[in-house]
Design an enzyme around this catalytic site. Structure first.
Site, PDB file in Angstrom:
ATOM      1  N   TRP A 111     -46.814  42.400 -22.686  1.00 15.60           N
ATOM      2  CA  TRP A 111     -46.194  43.034 -21.514  1.00 15.60           C
ATOM      3  C   TRP A 111     -45.696  42.034 -20.484  1.00 15.60           C
ATOM      4  O   TRP A 111     -45.005  42.419 -19.554  1.00 15.60           O
ATOM      5  CB  TRP A 111     -47.179  44.005 -20.845  1.00 15.60           C
ATOM      6  CG  TRP A 111     -48.586  43.501 -20.716  1.00 15.60           C
ATOM      7  CD1 TRP A 111     -49.630  43.831 -21.548  1.00 15.60           C
ATOM      8  CD2 TRP A 111     -49.124  42.611 -19.741  1.00 15.60           C
ATOM      9  NE1 TRP A 111     -50.778  43.187 -21.152  1.00 15.60           N
ATOM     10  CE2 TRP A 111     -50.503  42.429 -20.041  1.00 15.60           C
ATOM     11  CE3 TRP A 111     -48.589  41.936 -18.640  1.00 15.60           C
ATOM     12  CZ2 TRP A 111     -51.343  41.601 -19.288  1.00 15.60           C
ATOM     13  CZ3 TRP A 111     -49.422  41.118 -17.897  1.00 15.60           C
ATOM     14  CH2 TRP A 111     -50.779  40.958 -18.218  1.00 15.60           C
ATOM     15  N   ASN A 112     -46.024  40.749 -20.623  1.00 15.15           N
ATOM     16  CA  ASN A 112     -45.733  39.866 -19.487  1.00 15.15           C
ATOM     17  C   ASN A 112     -44.266  39.488 -19.327  1.00 15.15           C
ATOM     18  O   ASN A 112     -43.794  39.368 -18.205  1.00 15.15           O
ATOM     19  CB  ASN A 112     -46.647  38.644 -19.474  1.00 15.15           C
ATOM     20  CG  ASN A 112     -46.641  37.886 -20.765  1.00 15.15           C
ATOM     21  OD1 ASN A 112     -46.646  38.477 -21.841  1.00 15.15           O
ATOM     22  ND2 ASN A 112     -46.612  36.581 -20.688  1.00 15.15           N
TER      23      ASN A 112
ATOM     24  N   LYS B 121     -42.146  46.098 -31.814  1.00 13.06           N
ATOM     25  CA  LYS B 121     -43.174  46.933 -31.202  1.00 13.06           C
ATOM     26  C   LYS B 121     -43.519  46.295 -29.863  1.00 13.06           C
ATOM     27  O   LYS B 121     -44.280  45.340 -29.795  1.00 13.06           O
ATOM     28  CB  LYS B 121     -44.395  46.967 -32.118  1.00 13.06           C
ATOM     29  CG  LYS B 121     -45.252  48.217 -32.024  1.00 13.06           C
ATOM     30  CD  LYS B 121     -45.780  48.541 -30.657  1.00 13.06           C
ATOM     31  CE  LYS B 121     -47.136  47.944 -30.371  1.00 13.06           C
ATOM     32  NZ  LYS B 121     -47.543  48.150 -28.964  1.00 13.06           N
TER      33      LYS B 121
ATOM     34  N   GLY C 146     -49.093  37.336 -27.844  1.00 15.96           N
ATOM     35  CA  GLY C 146     -50.094  38.119 -27.129  1.00 15.96           C
ATOM     36  C   GLY C 146     -51.413  37.383 -27.088  1.00 15.96           C
ATOM     37  O   GLY C 146     -51.440  36.150 -27.116  1.00 15.96           O
TER      38      GLY C 146
ATOM     39  N   GLU D 246     -47.960  33.312 -31.278  1.00 18.16           N
ATOM     40  CA  GLU D 246     -47.824  32.610 -29.995  1.00 18.16           C
ATOM     41  C   GLU D 246     -48.881  33.223 -29.092  1.00 18.16           C
ATOM     42  O   GLU D 246     -48.721  34.339 -28.613  1.00 18.16           O
ATOM     43  CB  GLU D 246     -46.400  32.796 -29.461  1.00 18.16           C
ATOM     44  CG  GLU D 246     -45.993  31.688 -28.536  1.00 18.16           C
ATOM     45  CD  GLU D 246     -46.397  31.996 -27.120  1.00 18.16           C
ATOM     46  OE1 GLU D 246     -47.542  31.634 -26.753  1.00 18.16           O
ATOM     47  OE2 GLU D 246     -45.587  32.580 -26.403  1.00 18.16           O
ATOM     48  N   LEU D 247     -49.981  32.504 -28.916  1.00 11.61           N
ATOM     49  CA  LEU D 247     -51.164  33.081 -28.280  1.00 11.61           C
ATOM     50  C   LEU D 247     -51.366  32.493 -26.879  1.00 11.61           C
ATOM     51  O   LEU D 247     -50.440  31.970 -26.289  1.00 11.61           O
ATOM     52  CB  LEU D 247     -52.368  32.876 -29.186  1.00 11.61           C
ATOM     53  CG  LEU D 247     -52.098  33.320 -30.646  1.00 11.61           C
ATOM     54  CD1 LEU D 247     -53.265  32.983 -31.542  1.00 11.61           C
ATOM     55  CD2 LEU D 247     -51.745  34.789 -30.716  1.00 11.61           C
TER      56      LEU D 247
ATOM     57  N   CYS E 169     -48.391  32.861 -20.609  1.00 11.46           N
ATOM     58  CA  CYS E 169     -49.206  32.150 -21.591  1.00 11.46           C
ATOM     59  C   CYS E 169     -49.306  30.672 -21.225  1.00 11.46           C
ATOM     60  O   CYS E 169     -50.281  30.016 -21.552  1.00 11.46           O
ATOM     61  CB  CYS E 169     -48.641  32.346 -22.981  1.00 11.46           C
ATOM     62  SG  CYS E 169     -46.890  32.025 -23.106  1.00 11.46           S
TER      63      CYS E 169
ATOM     64  N   GLU F  19     -58.997  32.289 -20.932  1.00 10.94           N
ATOM     65  CA  GLU F  19     -57.722  32.677 -20.328  1.00 10.94           C
ATOM     66  C   GLU F  19     -57.923  33.888 -19.408  1.00 10.94           C
ATOM     67  O   GLU F  19     -58.372  34.935 -19.850  1.00 10.94           O
ATOM     68  CB  GLU F  19     -56.716  33.030 -21.424  1.00 10.94           C
ATOM     69  CG  GLU F  19     -55.338  33.335 -20.875  1.00 10.94           C
ATOM     70  CD  GLU F  19     -54.304  33.628 -21.972  1.00 10.94           C
ATOM     71  OE1 GLU F  19     -54.565  34.498 -22.812  1.00 10.94           O
ATOM     72  OE2 GLU F  19     -53.248  32.974 -21.962  1.00 10.94           O
TER      73      GLU F  19
HETATM   74  P1  NAI Z   1     -52.634  42.220 -26.848  1.00 10.79           P
HETATM   75  O1  NAI Z   1     -52.558  40.863 -27.402  1.00 10.79           O
HETATM   76  O2  NAI Z   1     -53.716  43.096 -27.343  1.00 10.79           O
HETATM   77  O3  NAI Z   1     -51.254  42.984 -27.079  1.00 10.79           O
HETATM   78  C1  NAI Z   1     -50.049  42.356 -27.449  1.00 10.79           C
HETATM   79  C2  NAI Z   1     -49.274  43.295 -28.359  1.00 10.79           C
HETATM   80  O4  NAI Z   1     -50.005  43.534 -29.556  1.00 10.79           O
HETATM   81  C3  NAI Z   1     -49.011  44.680 -27.763  1.00 10.79           C
HETATM   82  O5  NAI Z   1     -47.726  45.118 -28.162  1.00 10.79           O
HETATM   83  C4  NAI Z   1     -50.075  45.520 -28.418  1.00 10.79           C
HETATM   84  O6  NAI Z   1     -49.767  46.892 -28.479  1.00 10.79           O
HETATM   85  C5  NAI Z   1     -50.127  44.923 -29.798  1.00 10.79           C
HETATM   86  N1  NAI Z   1     -51.379  45.163 -30.528  1.00 10.79           N
HETATM   87  C6  NAI Z   1     -52.628  45.332 -30.013  1.00 10.79           C
HETATM   88  N2  NAI Z   1     -53.524  45.519 -31.006  1.00 10.79           N
HETATM   89  C7  NAI Z   1     -52.841  45.458 -32.170  1.00 10.79           C
HETATM   90  C8  NAI Z   1     -53.200  45.579 -33.549  1.00 10.79           C
HETATM   91  N3  NAI Z   1     -54.459  45.776 -33.938  1.00 10.79           N
HETATM   92  N4  NAI Z   1     -52.227  45.460 -34.477  1.00 10.79           N
HETATM   93  C9  NAI Z   1     -50.952  45.248 -34.115  1.00 10.79           C
HETATM   94  N5  NAI Z   1     -50.545  45.148 -32.849  1.00 10.79           N
HETATM   95  C10 NAI Z   1     -51.479  45.245 -31.867  1.00 10.79           C
HETATM   96  O7  NAI Z   1     -52.671  42.099 -25.281  1.00 10.79           O
HETATM   97  P2  NAI Z   1     -53.081  43.161 -24.167  1.00 10.79           P
HETATM   98  O8  NAI Z   1     -54.113  44.115 -24.660  1.00 10.79           O
HETATM   99  O9  NAI Z   1     -51.850  43.720 -23.606  1.00 10.79           O
HETATM  100  O10 NAI Z   1     -53.748  42.173 -23.120  1.00 10.79           O
HETATM  101  C11 NAI Z   1     -55.054  41.689 -23.345  1.00 10.79           C
HETATM  102  C12 NAI Z   1     -55.226  40.284 -22.857  1.00 10.79           C
HETATM  103  O11 NAI Z   1     -54.421  39.402 -23.633  1.00 10.79           O
HETATM  104  C13 NAI Z   1     -54.752  40.032 -21.452  1.00 10.79           C
HETATM  105  O12 NAI Z   1     -55.784  40.261 -20.564  1.00 10.79           O
HETATM  106  C14 NAI Z   1     -54.329  38.588 -21.460  1.00 10.79           C
HETATM  107  O13 NAI Z   1     -55.415  37.764 -21.152  1.00 10.79           O
HETATM  108  C15 NAI Z   1     -53.949  38.337 -22.872  1.00 10.79           C
HETATM  109  N6  NAI Z   1     -52.496  38.267 -23.067  1.00 10.79           N
HETATM  110  C16 NAI Z   1     -51.955  37.068 -23.367  1.00 10.79           C
HETATM  111  C17 NAI Z   1     -50.605  36.956 -23.542  1.00 10.79           C
HETATM  112  C18 NAI Z   1     -49.977  35.647 -23.838  1.00 10.79           C
HETATM  113  O14 NAI Z   1     -48.767  35.532 -23.840  1.00 10.79           O
HETATM  114  N7  NAI Z   1     -50.738  34.629 -24.092  1.00 10.79           N
HETATM  115  C19 NAI Z   1     -49.708  38.113 -23.412  1.00 10.79           C
HETATM  116  C20 NAI Z   1     -50.387  39.344 -23.133  1.00 10.79           C
HETATM  117  C21 NAI Z   1     -51.738  39.391 -22.971  1.00 10.79           C
END
Ligand code: NAI
Ligand code: MG
Length: 486
Positions: free
Chosen positions: A151-152, A175, A228, A250-251, A284, A379
């Site tokens: 979402w960022n 997605k 994510g 890309e984490l 990130c 993080e």
């Molecule tokens: P997330 O990593 O869970 O979500 C990212 C994407 O993956 C979203 O589109 C989500 O719907 C999808 N997703 C979630 N579970 C999945 C699964 N089992 N299979 C396939 N797709 C899936 O991130 P979320 O829940 O929005 O945020 C959680 C934490 O992640 C945040 O608090 C933050 O610390 C971190 N984050 C880090 C990011 C980065 O760029 N490093 C970006 C977003 C969140």
């Protein structure tokens, strides 16, 4: 309230389950649109459409140069619609209008760069060790790509995946995050307007466990490009490994921003601020660990606080606002929880530390942080800075690398030799010298260690969507013993 539909095969499509969920504006907290709640049936439709488009018809037959022209046309349309797309993102995500306007001015260049690169992909002829054969390699697109975005920065991060994927000749199912799906749906419609054959770009929206997991499992998806959290990335990578799917991950990061005593301290202060408070720390590459050399520690921290205190929180649409709201309620809770953890660990609160109105968190700075504290290792993804001190170069390096992430790092120094020594030894996919938070379509980007796999941007990014095929032609070799290898 606006009700969105899925974008599949160039058509607005209702979700199979007939249900929607609300998306909210982080500044007001109010719901403003309804997003389709897709499930495995929608994934089936999107992926089979993308697969058919990949395998047969105009996209499959198109030359790489023609694909490149379409990418240029798309760039024109993004330029035309930049203000509209920026406003949607501000409304859904809470990002500053100033930041979104800059992103939307820059995004078209990704499509132009990869549009230009599309027809520069070449195989090789092989200097064979065998007589009577000619052999060459072809670079072929992997197939259907699942792009899963956070979402960022929804449009920027989708662009990093889509531009090279389409240049390579793949088709895509995106997605977006359940918190910020609107901009990606609007964006997808521009591809059809640009003249891409329907089904090249498809969007399914909804929740990770419902629609994301079904997409990762689908047998016709050959590559998953994910941005994510490391937790979700690990789950997806394990799931993908069972089917030998290609992945790019890309984490997150816990990137060190390292200030030496010989640095231009005014510049370094700005670098530290932009590293952690830009985008409300929700990036990130956040420079969330600030390492300051002992001899300047106290004066530097004082100067940093003086500037940080002036950061203006407010309406993201207002051009004077510098720090917007946190984008999601769970993220808001998580940031406050980490502030609490840092206090309990014994870090000294130097600035902020309180919730503001609505989903705002004050820009927060902790001093006296030790590298074994959770606030230095995990993080946060919010406007929370941890300051650590170091004696010399060796100690700076040891602290900087003693973390499981490795996305980015920065070094502030006026000593070129030191800058080079540090950039050699820092375990990070990007190292900035006397700068922070610079990215480009030209510059490979990705993580070391737990920050991920694969590289986005730059020439090598297109290779991530291609595979090599080796073709052997017998040009006169005589058949020998059929039971012995040739
Ligand atoms: P997330 O990593 O869970 O979500 C990212 C994407 O993956 C979203 O589109 C989500 O719907 C999808 N997703 C979630 N579970 C999945 C699964 N089992 N299979 C396939 N797709 C899936 O991130 P979320 O829940 O929005 O945020 C959680 C934490 O992640 C945040 O608090 C933050 O610390 C971190 N984050 C880090 C990011 C980065 O760029 N490093 C970006 C977003 C969140
Ligand atoms: Mg929203």
């Amino acid at each position: 309230m606006k009700r969105y539909a899925l974008r599949i095969g160039g058509e607005w499509t209702e979700p199979a389950g007939g249900t929607w969920f609300e998306t909210r504006n982080p500044y007001t907290g109010q719901a403003w649109a309804e997003i389709p709640r897709s499930d495995a049936r929608d994934v089936e439709q999107a992926v089979t459409t993308a697969h058919r488009t990949f395998s047969e018809g105009p996209w499959a037959e198109m030359s790489a140069s023609q694909r490149g022209l379409l990418l240029h046309r798309l760039a024109d349309l993004i330029e035309r619609d930049a203000a509209r797309l920026a406003a949607i993102e501000v409304q859904d995500n809470g990002k500053l209008l100033a930041e979104m306007s800059a992103q939307l001015a820059y995004i078209p260049l990704w499509f132009r760069y990869f549009g230009g690169l599309a027809d520069k992909v070449q195989g090789t002829t092989l200097p064979l060790d065998k007589k009577g054969y000619f052999a060459f390699t072809r670079k072929e697109p992997l197939g259907v790509v699942a792009a899963i975005t956070p979402w960022n920065s929804p449009l920027m991060l989708a662009t990093w995946k889509i531009a090279p994927a389409l240049a390579a000749g793949c088709t895509v199912v995106i997605k977006p995050s359940e918190f910020t799906s609107a901009s990606t749906l609007e964006f997808a419609a521009l591809f059809d307007e640009a003249g891409f054959p329907p089904g090249v770009i498809n969007v399914v929206t909804g929740f990770g466990r419902e629609v994301g997991a079904a997409l990762v499992e689908h047998p016709l998806v050959r590559k998953i490009s994910f941005t994510g959290s490391d937790v979700t990335g690990r789950t997806i990578n394990e799931q993908a490994a069972r089917h030998f799917k290609h992945t790019a991950m890309e984490l997150g990061g816990k990137s060190p921003n390292i200030v030496f005593a010989d640095a231009d301290l005014d510049q370094a202060v700005f670098g530290a601020i932009s590293g952690i408070f830009a985008a409300t720390g929700q990036t990130c590459i956040a420079g969330s660990r600030l390492l300051v050399q002992d001899s300047i520690h106290d004066t530097f921290v004082e100067r940093l606080l003086t500037v940080a205190r002036t950061a203006r929180m407010g309406d993201p649409m207002d051009p004077d606002t510098q720090v917007g709201p946190v984008t999601t309620p769970p993220q808001f809770e998580k940031v406050l929880e980490y502030i609490d953890i840092a206090k309990k660990e014994g870090a000294t609160l130097l600035l902020g530390g309180e919730r503001g109105e609505g989903w705002f968190v004050q820009p927060t700075i902790f001093g006296d942080v030790r590298n074994d504290m959770r606030i230095a290792q995990e993080e946060v993804f919010g406007p929370v800075l941890a300051i650590l001190r170091f004696k010399d170069e060796a100690e700076a390096l040891a602290i900087a690398n003693d973390v499981r992430f490795g996305l980015a790092a920065a070094v502030w120094t006026s000593d070129i030799a030191r800058a080079l020594r540090m950039s050699d030894r820092l375990q990070a996919g990007t190292v900035w010298i006397n700068s922070y938070r610079a990215v480009s379509y030209l510059a490979p980007f990705g993580g070391y260690k737990d920050s991920g796999l694969g590289r986005e941007n730059g020439i090598e990014a297109i290779q991530e969507f291609l595979q090599s095929k080796t073709v052997w032609i017998n040009s006169g070799a005589v058949a020998g013993n059929p039971f012995v290898i040739r």
